[in-house]
Design a protein around this motif. Structure first.
Motif, mmCIF file in Angstrom:
data_model
loop_
_atom_site.group_PDB
_atom_site.id
_atom_site.type_symbol
_atom_site.label_atom_id
_atom_site.label_comp_id
_atom_site.label_asym_id
_atom_site.label_seq_id
_atom_site.Cartn_x
_atom_site.Cartn_y
_atom_site.Cartn_z
ATOM 1 N N SER A 173 0.738 -1.002 -0.046
ATOM 2 C CA SER A 173 -0.070 -0.037 -0.088
ATOM 3 C C SER A 173 0.873 1.129 -0.067
ATOM 4 C CB SER A 173 -0.965 -0.167 0.915
ATOM 5 O OG SER A 173 -1.767 1.259 1.100
ATOM 6 N N VAL A 174 1.810 1.221 0.701
ATOM 7 C CA VAL A 174 2.760 2.336 0.771
ATOM 8 C C VAL A 174 3.511 2.876 -0.669
ATOM 9 C CG1 VAL A 174 4.767 3.279 1.533
ATOM 10 C CG2 VAL A 174 3.315 2.249 3.300
ATOM 11 N N LEU A 175 3.945 1.551 -1.294
ATOM 12 C CA LEU A 175 4.605 1.644 -2.442
ATOM 13 C C LEU A 175 3.719 2.230 -3.457
ATOM 14 C CD1 LEU A 175 7.071 -1.667 -2.589
ATOM 15 C CD2 LEU A 175 7.811 0.927 -2.305
ATOM 16 N N GLY A 176 2.477 1.815 -3.531
ATOM 17 C CA GLY A 176 1.504 1.931 -4.604
ATOM 18 C C GLY A 176 0.709 3.402 -4.201
ATOM 19 N N SER A 177 0.865 4.025 -3.043
ATOM 20 C CA SER A 177 0.242 5.327 -2.711
ATOM 21 C C SER A 177 0.914 6.411 -3.701
ATOM 22 C CB SER A 177 0.718 5.673 -1.340
ATOM 23 O OG SER A 177 1.900 6.009 -1.096
ATOM 24 N N HIS A 178 0.067 7.710 -3.358
ATOM 25 C CA HIS A 178 0.584 8.800 -4.035
ATOM 26 C C HIS A 178 1.513 9.605 -3.454
ATOM 27 C CE1 HIS A 178 -2.317 7.908 -7.317
ATOM 28 N NE2 HIS A 178 -2.979 7.800 -6.548
ATOM 29 N N GLN A 179 2.252 9.222 -2.156
ATOM 30 C CA GLN A 179 3.034 9.963 -1.462
ATOM 31 C C GLN A 179 4.493 10.359 -2.184
ATOM 32 O OE1 GLN A 179 3.268 10.451 1.868
ATOM 33 N NE2 GLN A 179 1.141 9.868 2.496
ATOM 34 N N GLY A 180 5.093 11.345 -1.900
ATOM 35 C CA GLY A 180 6.340 11.394 -2.440
ATOM 36 C C GLY A 180 7.364 10.253 -2.296
ATOM 37 N N ALA A 181 8.384 10.261 -2.994
ATOM 38 C CA ALA A 181 9.659 9.215 -2.535
ATOM 39 C C ALA A 181 9.982 9.430 -1.389
ATOM 40 C CB ALA A 181 10.749 9.164 -3.723
ATOM 41 N N GLY A 182 10.153 10.734 -0.578
ATOM 42 C CA GLY A 182 10.918 10.612 0.679
ATOM 43 C C GLY A 182 9.884 10.347 1.594
ATOM 44 N N MET A 183 8.574 10.646 1.529
ATOM 45 C CA MET A 183 7.717 10.099 2.501
ATOM 46 C C MET A 183 7.289 8.514 2.492
ATOM 47 S SD MET A 183 6.800 12.148 4.593
ATOM 48 C CE MET A 183 5.531 11.140 5.549
ATOM 49 N N LEU B 294 9.729 6.265 1.721
ATOM 50 C CA LEU B 294 10.864 5.866 2.495
ATOM 51 C C LEU B 294 10.653 5.775 3.791
ATOM 52 C CD1 LEU B 294 13.615 4.441 2.045
ATOM 53 C CD2 LEU B 294 14.685 6.819 2.007
ATOM 54 N N VAL B 295 10.193 7.058 4.346
ATOM 55 C CA VAL B 295 9.892 7.105 5.725
ATOM 56 C C VAL B 295 9.095 6.067 6.300
ATOM 57 C CG1 VAL B 295 9.073 8.514 7.566
ATOM 58 C CG2 VAL B 295 10.551 9.573 6.090
ATOM 59 N N PRO C 183 7.043 -3.347 12.766
ATOM 60 C CA PRO C 183 6.308 -3.831 11.648
ATOM 61 C C PRO C 183 4.701 -3.628 12.357
ATOM 62 C CG PRO C 183 7.887 -5.251 12.268
ATOM 63 C CD PRO C 183 7.958 -4.004 13.217
ATOM 64 N N PHE C 184 4.497 -4.010 13.360
ATOM 65 C CA PHE C 184 3.059 -4.100 13.716
ATOM 66 C C PHE C 184 2.577 -2.765 14.071
ATOM 67 C CE2 PHE C 184 -0.458 -4.663 16.865
ATOM 68 C CZ PHE C 184 -1.444 -5.304 16.089
ATOM 69 N N LEU C 185 3.154 -1.841 14.657
ATOM 70 C CA LEU C 185 2.473 -0.515 15.139
ATOM 71 C C LEU C 185 2.681 0.408 13.731
ATOM 72 C CD1 LEU C 185 1.816 1.679 16.862
ATOM 73 C CD2 LEU C 185 4.214 2.002 17.681
ATOM 74 N N GLY C 186 3.839 0.338 12.822
ATOM 75 C CA GLY C 186 3.907 1.075 11.763
ATOM 76 C C GLY C 186 2.934 0.563 10.712
ATOM 77 N N SER C 187 2.870 -0.644 10.453
ATOM 78 C CA SER C 187 1.510 -1.149 9.724
ATOM 79 C C SER C 187 0.161 -0.379 10.009
ATOM 80 C CB SER C 187 1.710 -2.831 9.532
ATOM 81 O OG SER C 187 2.670 -3.052 9.066
ATOM 82 N N LEU C 188 -0.060 -0.610 11.306
ATOM 83 C CA LEU C 188 -1.454 -0.139 11.763
ATOM 84 C C LEU C 188 -1.429 1.395 11.594
ATOM 85 C CD1 LEU C 188 -2.253 -1.966 14.991
ATOM 86 C CD2 LEU C 188 -3.239 -2.274 12.945
ATOM 87 N N ILE D 250 -3.272 6.330 9.550
ATOM 88 C CA ILE D 250 -3.105 7.682 9.543
ATOM 89 C C ILE D 250 -2.484 8.156 7.986
ATOM 90 C CG2 ILE D 250 -1.602 9.344 10.475
ATOM 91 C CD1 ILE D 250 -1.695 7.991 12.960
ATOM 92 N N GLY D 251 -1.501 7.024 7.636
ATOM 93 C CA GLY D 251 -1.015 7.611 6.471
ATOM 94 C C GLY D 251 -1.692 7.409 5.096
ATOM 95 N N ARG D 252 -2.594 6.413 5.088
ATOM 96 C CA ARG D 252 -3.529 6.426 3.800
ATOM 97 C C ARG D 252 -4.574 7.605 3.939
ATOM 98 N NH1 ARG D 252 -5.650 0.515 2.863
ATOM 99 N NH2 ARG D 252 -7.084 1.920 1.497
ATOM 100 N N ARG D 253 -4.898 8.018 4.800
ATOM 101 C CA ARG D 253 -5.641 9.127 4.883
ATOM 102 C C ARG D 253 -5.183 10.212 4.343
ATOM 103 N NH1 ARG D 253 -8.567 9.104 10.789
ATOM 104 N NH2 ARG D 253 -9.519 7.120 10.422
#
Length: 85
Positions: free
Chosen positions: A41-51, A53-54, A63-68, A73-76
């Motif tokens: 989902s992160v790789l397919g998002s419209h975020q910039g390359a820097g975000m 990577l973050v 992994p668990f907390l970052g994914s949740l 938050i991130g997808r929104r």
């Protein structure tokens, strides 16, 4: 030779072990699916390359907390991109 009570207790222990093994396997598979889904989902998002990577680093470090956090938050933040004037 084991008594009937001992055999029943042994069978119950084996049954509980198998149920526990199934539950643990499903939990691990769910965990792996969550992390892989977040990375895709992160790789397919419209975020910039820097975000991207973050977020990827955050998913690998926690992994668990970052994914949740990505899914809640991130997808929104990618649904409504910022407008520049």
């Amino acid at each position: 030779m084991h008594s009937v009570v001992q055999q029943a207790a042994l069978a119950a222990d084996i049954g509980l072990y198998q149920v526990g093994l199934i539950v643990a396997t499903l939990a691990v598979l769910g965990y792996v699916a969550l992390v892989i889904g977040a990375l895709i989902s992160v790789l397919g998002s419209h975020q910039g390359a820097g975000m991207k990577l973050v977020w990827i680093v955050f998913v690998f470090i926690a992994p668990f907390l970052g994914s949740l956090l990505w899914f809640f938050i991130g997808r929104r933040s990618t649904r409504y991109p910022y407008r520049t004037a």
